[in-house]
Design a protein around this motif. Structure first.
Motif, PDB file in Angstrom:
ATOM      1  N   PRO A   1       0.804  -1.230   0.000  1.00 15.68           N
ATOM      2  CA  PRO A   1       0.000   0.000   0.000  1.00 15.68           C
ATOM      3  C   PRO A   1       0.834   1.275   0.000  1.00 15.68           C
ATOM      4  CG  PRO A   1      -0.065  -1.073   2.152  1.00 15.68           C
ATOM      5  CD  PRO A   1       0.590  -2.029   1.213  1.00 15.68           C
ATOM      6  N   THR A   2       2.110   1.173   0.391  1.00 20.35           N
ATOM      7  CA  THR A   2       2.981   2.353   0.383  1.00 20.35           C
ATOM      8  C   THR A   2       4.071   2.261  -0.673  1.00 20.35           C
ATOM      9  OG1 THR A   2       4.444   1.386   2.067  1.00 20.35           O
ATOM     10  CG2 THR A   2       2.615   2.733   2.845  1.00 20.35           C
ATOM     11  N   GLU A   3       4.107   1.146  -1.413  1.00 19.97           N
ATOM     12  CA  GLU A   3       5.136   0.946  -2.433  1.00 19.97           C
ATOM     13  C   GLU A   3       4.496   0.432  -3.719  1.00 19.97           C
ATOM     14  OE1 GLU A   3       8.347   1.557  -2.196  1.00 19.97           O
ATOM     15  OE2 GLU A   3       8.380   2.133  -0.089  1.00 19.97           O
ATOM     16  N   ARG A   4       4.602   1.201  -4.797  1.00 17.88           N
ATOM     17  CA  ARG A   4       4.118   0.774  -6.108  1.00 17.88           C
ATOM     18  C   ARG A   4       2.654   0.318  -6.062  1.00 17.88           C
ATOM     19  NH1 ARG A   4       9.471  -0.004  -5.904  1.00 17.88           N
ATOM     20  NH2 ARG A   4       9.284  -1.638  -4.390  1.00 17.88           N
ATOM     21  N   ARG A   5       1.821   1.128  -5.457  1.00 17.44           N
ATOM     22  CA  ARG A   5       0.402   0.805  -5.322  1.00 17.44           C
ATOM     23  C   ARG A   5      -0.229   0.597  -6.704  1.00 17.44           C
ATOM     24  NH1 ARG A   5      -3.260   1.531  -1.146  1.00 17.44           N
ATOM     25  NH2 ARG A   5      -5.441   1.709  -1.774  1.00 17.44           N
ATOM     26  N   GLY A   6      -0.994  -0.455  -6.836  1.00 17.82           N
ATOM     27  CA  GLY A   6      -1.672  -0.753  -8.090  1.00 17.82           C
ATOM     28  C   GLY A   6      -0.845  -1.533  -9.085  1.00 17.82           C
ATOM     29  N   ALA A   7       0.426  -1.818  -8.735  1.00 21.51           N
ATOM     30  CA  ALA A   7       1.290  -2.513  -9.687  1.00 21.51           C
ATOM     31  C   ALA A   7       0.870  -3.967  -9.897  1.00 21.51           C
ATOM     32  CB  ALA A   7       2.747  -2.463  -9.216  1.00 21.51           C
ATOM     33  N   THR A   8       0.364  -4.635  -8.850  1.00 16.80           N
ATOM     34  CA  THR A   8       0.034  -6.060  -8.975  1.00 16.80           C
ATOM     35  C   THR A   8      -1.119  -6.315  -9.944  1.00 16.80           C
ATOM     36  OG1 THR A   8       0.871  -6.513  -6.752  1.00 16.80           O
ATOM     37  CG2 THR A   8      -0.580  -8.151  -7.720  1.00 16.80           C
ATOM     38  N   PRO A   9      -2.266  -5.651  -9.816  1.00 16.63           N
ATOM     39  CA  PRO A   9      -3.321  -5.908 -10.808  1.00 16.63           C
ATOM     40  C   PRO A   9      -2.900  -5.531 -12.220  1.00 16.63           C
ATOM     41  CG  PRO A   9      -3.892  -4.040  -9.402  1.00 16.63           C
ATOM     42  CD  PRO A   9      -2.714  -4.706  -8.775  1.00 16.63           C
ATOM     43  N   GLN A  10      -2.076  -4.486 -12.363  1.00 18.19           N
ATOM     44  CA  GLN A  10      -1.581  -4.126 -13.687  1.00 18.19           C
ATOM     45  C   GLN A  10      -0.696  -5.231 -14.252  1.00 18.19           C
ATOM     46  OE1 GLN A  10       0.364  -0.319 -13.312  1.00 18.19           O
ATOM     47  NE2 GLN A  10      -1.407   0.606 -12.310  1.00 18.19           N
ATOM     48  N   LEU A  11       0.144  -5.808 -13.383  1.00 12.82           N
ATOM     49  CA  LEU A  11       1.010  -6.905 -13.812  1.00 12.82           C
ATOM     50  C   LEU A  11       0.183  -8.091 -14.287  1.00 12.82           C
ATOM     51  CD1 LEU A  11       3.704  -8.526 -13.971  1.00 12.82           C
ATOM     52  CD2 LEU A  11       3.362  -9.071 -11.545  1.00 12.82           C
ATOM     53  N   PHE A  12      -0.799  -8.513 -13.476  1.00  9.06           N
ATOM     54  CA  PHE A  12      -1.610  -9.667 -13.844  1.00  9.06           C
ATOM     55  C   PHE A  12      -2.409  -9.398 -15.118  1.00  9.06           C
ATOM     56  CE2 PHE A  12      -0.955 -11.225  -9.467  1.00  9.06           C
ATOM     57  CZ  PHE A  12      -0.730 -12.566  -9.737  1.00  9.06           C
TER      58      PHE A  12
ATOM     59  N   LEU B   1      -3.988  -3.816  -0.159  1.00  3.37           N
ATOM     60  CA  LEU B   1      -3.718  -3.709   1.275  1.00  3.37           C
ATOM     61  C   LEU B   1      -2.451  -4.406   1.735  1.00  3.37           C
ATOM     62  CD1 LEU B   1      -7.328  -4.266   2.694  1.00  3.37           C
ATOM     63  CD2 LEU B   1      -6.148  -2.102   2.310  1.00  3.37           C
ATOM     64  N   ASN B   2      -2.155  -5.558   1.166  1.00  2.00           N
ATOM     65  CA  ASN B   2      -1.050  -6.375   1.666  1.00  2.00           C
ATOM     66  C   ASN B   2       0.281  -6.002   1.026  1.00  2.00           C
ATOM     67  OD1 ASN B   2      -2.990  -7.747   3.092  1.00  2.00           O
ATOM     68  ND2 ASN B   2      -2.960  -9.569   1.792  1.00  2.00           N
ATOM     69  N   TYR B   3       1.350  -6.278   1.751  1.00  2.78           N
ATOM     70  CA  TYR B   3       2.688  -6.259   1.157  1.00  2.78           C
ATOM     71  C   TYR B   3       2.927  -7.636   0.542  1.00  2.78           C
ATOM     72  CZ  TYR B   3       3.706  -1.840   3.451  1.00  2.78           C
ATOM     73  OH  TYR B   3       3.680  -0.522   3.842  1.00  2.78           O
ATOM     74  N   GLU B   4       3.263  -7.669  -0.729  1.00  3.10           N
ATOM     75  CA  GLU B   4       3.423  -8.927  -1.450  1.00  3.10           C
ATOM     76  C   GLU B   4       4.754  -8.941  -2.194  1.00  3.10           C
ATOM     77  OE1 GLU B   4       1.259 -11.125  -0.884  1.00  3.10           O
ATOM     78  OE2 GLU B   4      -0.729 -10.221  -0.647  1.00  3.10           O
ATOM     79  N   ASN B   5       5.209 -10.149  -2.498  1.00  2.41           N
ATOM     80  CA  ASN B   5       6.463 -10.309  -3.234  1.00  2.41           C
ATOM     81  C   ASN B   5       6.287 -11.430  -4.251  1.00  2.41           C
ATOM     82  OD1 ASN B   5       9.074  -9.864  -3.979  1.00  2.41           O
ATOM     83  ND2 ASN B   5      10.010 -10.699  -2.142  1.00  2.41           N
TER      84      ASN B   5
END
Length: 214
Positions: free
Chosen positions: A43-54, A157-161
């Motif tokens: 939520p504080t780093e590259r917000r929205g990057a995950t759905p864009q990636l998928f 919401l989550n921090y993910e890797n």
């Protein structure tokens, strides 16, 4: 290493400037290998990057896309990406647990079955317990593994890797593991979903409306 250092400094307020990062050290060049990209988001780093990636990965599929995830509560963009690629003729296979540890998420996930199956996606429900593997393979050459689920909590919401890999050998190993999940699953047919009781379909859809807070 750089991602770990960034997280550490953000969480503790401590500076790690006294340590040299791998990129700053003199190391022997590596021969061979394959392209890979590690992506840490939150939520504080590259917000929205995950759905864009998928969404971009799904759209890039040319012949086959297989995804396993325990929690499936997509946003509109991700849902339409899956439907669009299936309509385009790509073989899309989705693997979810048959019995989830969250009955709310389970109901929300199943609210999307009709749309996905109607578009031509294939859905399998894993019977061997809570399948927690988050895997994605594309066209036998690209794969993704990591901590992100296909749900709004992972997206916002989550921090993910996660790590994105472009290697046929590793992708084949992940694909074979996905096939073992499918072998222990029940396939969900559109005809079955259409016979679900009316009150069950309403319940699933009502639960899906609270997807953003699940």
């Amino acid at each position: 290493m750089e991602w770990f250092a960034s997280d550490w400094m953000q969480a503790t307020g401590e500076s790690l400037d006294q340590f040299k990062l791998i990129a700053e050290l003199e190391v022997e060049p590596i021969t061979g290998g394959f392209p890979a990209q590690v992506m840490g988001v939150g939520p504080t780093e590259r917000r929205g990057a995950t759905p864009q990636l998928f969404a971009n990965l799904i759209a890039s599929a040319q012949s086959e896309l297989i995804i396993s995830t325990p929690y499936f509560v997509p946003d509109a963009t991700l849902l339409e990406s899956l439907r669009a690629v299936a309509h385009r003729g790509v073989s899309v296979t989705l693997i979810y647990p048959k019995v989830n540890d969250s009955w709310i998420v389970s109901a929300a996930s199943r609210s999307y079955y009709h749309q996905l199956l109607d578009a031509g996606c294939v859905i399998h429900e894993f019977k061997g317990g809570l399948l927690h593997a988050k895997t994605l393979t594309i066209d036998g050459c690209v794969s993704l593994i990591g901590s992100s689920n296909l749900d709004l909590r992972s997206f916002d919401l989550n921090y993910e890797n996660n790590i994105l890999l472009q290697d046929p050998a590793i992708t084949l190993e992940i694909f074979e593991r996905q096939q073992s999940y499918i072998a222990s699953s029940d396939r969900v047919e559109l005809s079955t979903v259409l016979t679900w009781p009316y009150h069950r379909r309403i319940w699933n859809n009502v639960i899906a409306t609270i997807g953003p807070v699940l």
